[in-house]
Design a protein around this motif. Structure first.
Motif, mmCIF file in Angstrom:
data_model
loop_
_atom_site.group_PDB
_atom_site.id
_atom_site.type_symbol
_atom_site.label_atom_id
_atom_site.label_comp_id
_atom_site.label_asym_id
_atom_site.label_seq_id
_atom_site.Cartn_x
_atom_site.Cartn_y
_atom_site.Cartn_z
ATOM 1 N N LYS A 26 0.822 -1.234 0.000
ATOM 2 C CA LYS A 26 0.000 0.000 0.000
ATOM 3 C C LYS A 26 0.842 1.264 0.000
ATOM 4 C CE LYS A 26 -0.375 -0.032 5.010
ATOM 5 N NZ LYS A 26 -1.109 0.194 6.199
ATOM 6 N N MET A 27 0.139 2.358 -0.280
ATOM 7 C CA MET A 27 0.727 3.691 -0.143
ATOM 8 C C MET A 27 0.537 4.110 1.311
ATOM 9 S SD MET A 27 1.913 6.494 -1.740
ATOM 10 C CE MET A 27 1.368 6.691 -3.433
ATOM 11 N N VAL A 28 1.627 4.330 2.003
ATOM 12 C CA VAL A 28 1.537 4.621 3.431
ATOM 13 C C VAL A 28 1.478 6.124 3.691
ATOM 14 C CG1 VAL A 28 2.722 4.323 5.661
ATOM 15 C CG2 VAL A 28 2.772 2.491 3.957
ATOM 16 N N PHE A 29 2.140 6.885 2.832
ATOM 17 C CA PHE A 29 2.213 8.338 3.057
ATOM 18 C C PHE A 29 2.398 9.020 1.719
ATOM 19 C CE2 PHE A 29 4.345 12.309 4.094
ATOM 20 C CZ PHE A 29 3.786 12.700 5.292
ATOM 21 N N SER A 30 1.655 10.077 1.461
ATOM 22 C CA SER A 30 1.840 10.841 0.230
ATOM 23 C C SER A 30 1.396 12.276 0.498
ATOM 24 C CB SER A 30 1.020 10.202 -0.897
ATOM 25 O OG SER A 30 1.126 10.990 -2.061
ATOM 26 N N GLU A 31 2.368 13.119 0.788
ATOM 27 C CA GLU A 31 2.054 14.515 1.116
ATOM 28 C C GLU A 31 3.223 15.411 0.750
ATOM 29 O OE1 GLU A 31 0.260 15.477 4.859
ATOM 30 O OE2 GLU A 31 -0.530 13.452 5.102
ATOM 31 N N GLU A 32 2.915 16.710 0.667
ATOM 32 C CA GLU A 32 3.964 17.706 0.471
ATOM 33 C C GLU A 32 4.614 17.948 1.837
ATOM 34 O OE1 GLU A 32 4.381 19.457 -2.625
ATOM 35 O OE2 GLU A 32 2.994 17.921 -3.354
ATOM 36 N N ILE A 33 5.918 17.875 1.891
ATOM 37 C CA ILE A 33 6.593 18.028 3.189
ATOM 38 C C ILE A 33 7.709 19.070 3.108
ATOM 39 C CG2 ILE A 33 6.133 15.622 3.808
ATOM 40 C CD1 ILE A 33 9.416 15.481 3.351
ATOM 41 N N ASP A 34 8.192 19.468 4.287
ATOM 42 C CA ASP A 34 9.253 20.481 4.336
ATOM 43 C C ASP A 34 10.617 19.899 4.696
ATOM 44 O OD1 ASP A 34 7.655 22.905 3.846
ATOM 45 O OD2 ASP A 34 6.623 22.247 5.655
ATOM 46 N N ALA A 35 10.633 18.762 5.372
ATOM 47 C CA ALA A 35 11.913 18.164 5.756
ATOM 48 C C ALA A 35 11.702 16.711 6.159
ATOM 49 C CB ALA A 35 12.526 18.932 6.925
ATOM 50 N N LEU A 36 12.770 15.947 5.996
ATOM 51 C CA LEU A 36 12.708 14.512 6.276
ATOM 52 C C LEU A 36 14.040 14.057 6.866
ATOM 53 C CD1 LEU A 36 11.632 11.563 5.618
ATOM 54 C CD2 LEU A 36 12.719 11.850 3.407
ATOM 55 N N VAL A 37 13.978 13.202 7.890
ATOM 56 C CA VAL A 37 15.192 12.518 8.348
ATOM 57 C C VAL A 37 14.916 11.024 8.205
ATOM 58 C CG1 VAL A 37 16.842 12.148 10.217
ATOM 59 C CG2 VAL A 37 15.741 14.379 9.983
ATOM 60 N N ALA A 38 15.762 10.359 7.413
ATOM 61 C CA ALA A 38 15.538 8.943 7.098
ATOM 62 C C ALA A 38 16.685 8.094 7.654
ATOM 63 C CB ALA A 38 15.452 8.770 5.580
ATOM 64 N N PRO A 39 16.394 6.819 7.987
ATOM 65 C CA PRO A 39 17.440 5.940 8.528
ATOM 66 C C PRO A 39 18.286 5.301 7.417
ATOM 67 C CG PRO A 39 15.338 4.798 8.563
ATOM 68 C CD PRO A 39 15.064 6.157 7.985
ATOM 69 N N GLY A 40 19.196 6.053 6.855
ATOM 70 C CA GLY A 40 20.081 5.517 5.811
ATOM 71 C C GLY A 40 21.009 4.454 6.385
ATOM 72 N N VAL A 41 21.484 3.541 5.530
ATOM 73 C CA VAL A 41 22.370 2.481 6.046
ATOM 74 C C VAL A 41 23.675 3.046 6.596
ATOM 75 C CG1 VAL A 41 21.548 0.450 4.782
ATOM 76 C CG2 VAL A 41 23.130 2.008 3.677
ATOM 77 N N GLU A 42 24.032 4.252 6.144
ATOM 78 C CA GLU A 42 25.270 4.847 6.664
ATOM 79 C C GLU A 42 24.994 5.925 7.706
ATOM 80 O OE1 GLU A 42 27.622 5.835 3.227
ATOM 81 O OE2 GLU A 42 27.343 3.786 2.526
ATOM 82 N N GLY A 43 23.785 5.924 8.234
ATOM 83 C CA GLY A 43 23.447 6.896 9.269
ATOM 84 C C GLY A 43 22.240 7.724 8.876
ATOM 85 N N ALA A 44 21.779 8.541 9.807
ATOM 86 C CA ALA A 44 20.580 9.359 9.557
ATOM 87 C C ALA A 44 20.853 10.330 8.416
ATOM 88 C CB ALA A 44 20.220 10.111 10.823
ATOM 89 N N LEU A 45 19.848 10.472 7.565
ATOM 90 C CA LEU A 45 20.000 11.250 6.343
ATOM 91 C C LEU A 45 18.946 12.358 6.363
ATOM 92 C CD1 LEU A 45 21.546 10.742 3.610
ATOM 93 C CD2 LEU A 45 19.485 9.562 2.871
ATOM 94 N N GLY A 46 19.403 13.595 6.383
ATOM 95 C CA GLY A 46 18.467 14.724 6.388
ATOM 96 C C GLY A 46 18.238 15.211 4.964
ATOM 97 N N ILE A 47 16.980 15.394 4.595
ATOM 98 C CA ILE A 47 16.659 15.811 3.228
ATOM 99 C C ILE A 47 15.674 16.979 3.253
ATOM 100 C CG2 ILE A 47 15.663 15.080 1.021
ATOM 101 C CD1 ILE A 47 16.632 12.264 1.728
ATOM 102 N N LEU A 48 16.043 18.026 2.530
ATOM 103 C CA LEU A 48 15.175 19.198 2.388
ATOM 104 C C LEU A 48 14.734 19.286 0.937
ATOM 105 C CD1 LEU A 48 17.383 21.735 4.386
ATOM 106 C CD2 LEU A 48 15.243 20.688 5.151
ATOM 107 N N PRO A 49 13.705 20.071 0.643
ATOM 108 C CA PRO A 49 13.321 20.268 -0.761
ATOM 109 C C PRO A 49 14.535 20.759 -1.569
ATOM 110 C CG PRO A 49 11.654 21.192 0.691
ATOM 111 C CD PRO A 49 12.799 20.790 1.566
ATOM 112 N N ASN A 50 14.562 20.424 -2.844
ATOM 113 C CA ASN A 50 15.668 20.788 -3.753
ATOM 114 C C ASN A 50 16.968 20.035 -3.476
ATOM 115 O OD1 ASN A 50 14.011 22.660 -5.071
ATOM 116 N ND2 ASN A 50 14.504 24.202 -3.521
ATOM 117 N N HIS A 51 16.868 18.945 -2.756
ATOM 118 C CA HIS A 51 18.053 18.101 -2.525
ATOM 119 C C HIS A 51 18.512 17.524 -3.868
ATOM 120 C CE1 HIS A 51 20.563 14.858 -0.974
ATOM 121 N NE2 HIS A 51 20.470 15.391 0.226
#
Ligand code: ATP
Length: 141
Positions: free
Chosen positions: A13-38
């Motif tokens: 299923k689709m769990v989440f689909s929205e416009e967001i301002d920032a994201l921190v994801a659990p990358g295999v090499e550590g937490a990954l911060g992503i902002l728009p225009n990355h």
């Protein structure tokens, strides 16, 4: 900065689909911060917590690994499993954690340690996310 669309999908299923301002994801090499225009990017995810900011709101989603792709128009997460904080059954996750710890500690020859460790990490991610918005639960991480 104008928001960017984030889609988190699993095979089911689709769990989440929205416009967001920032994201921190659990990358295999550590937490990954992503902002728009990355810049475009593709990476593997570990089991862990996705922390999403949208205006003044924050969302937390437990993922159990997968891929994250930053495209020019959106961010896509293809997760092995993903649950929003309010979808998580905390007792089930605590039970899964207890089983995994028991298996890892048993030193039994028929235990697949890597599988037990993966189950442990999945359960810990769920417990962490569920506890962000709830009180209760007995085990401490
Ligand atoms: P369990 O041993 O409790 O099944 P698991 O880590 O082996 O846990 P998965 O194989 O990762 O479970 O997930 C199977 C399905 O169950 C997925 O759709 C996942 O989203 C869902 N799921 C697993 N644990 C939970 C939980 N604690 N709360 C809500 N959904 C869960």
């Amino acid at each position: 900065m104008s928001p960017v669309r984030l889609e988190i999908v699993t095979a089911e299923k689709m769990v989440f689909s929205e416009e967001i301002d920032a994201l921190v994801a659990p990358g295999v090499e550590g937490a990954l911060g992503i902002l728009p225009n990355h810049v475009p990017l593709m990476t593997l995810l570990d089991a862990g917590e996705m922390k999403i900011r949208k205006g003044h709101e924050e969302f937390y989603i437990a993922v159990s690994g997968g891929f994250l792709e930053v495209r020019p128009d959106k961010i896509i997460v293809l997760a092995d499993s993903a649950e929003r904080d309010d979808e998580i059954d905390l007792s089930r996750a605590e039970e899964a954690r207890r089983r995994a710890v028991e298996r890892i500690g048993s030193h039994a020859t028929n235990v697949d340690i890597r599988r037990a460790e993966a189950a442990l990490h999945r359960s810990m991610a769920r417990i962490k996310v569920a506890r962000r918005t709830r009180r209760g639960g007995e085990t401490q991480l």
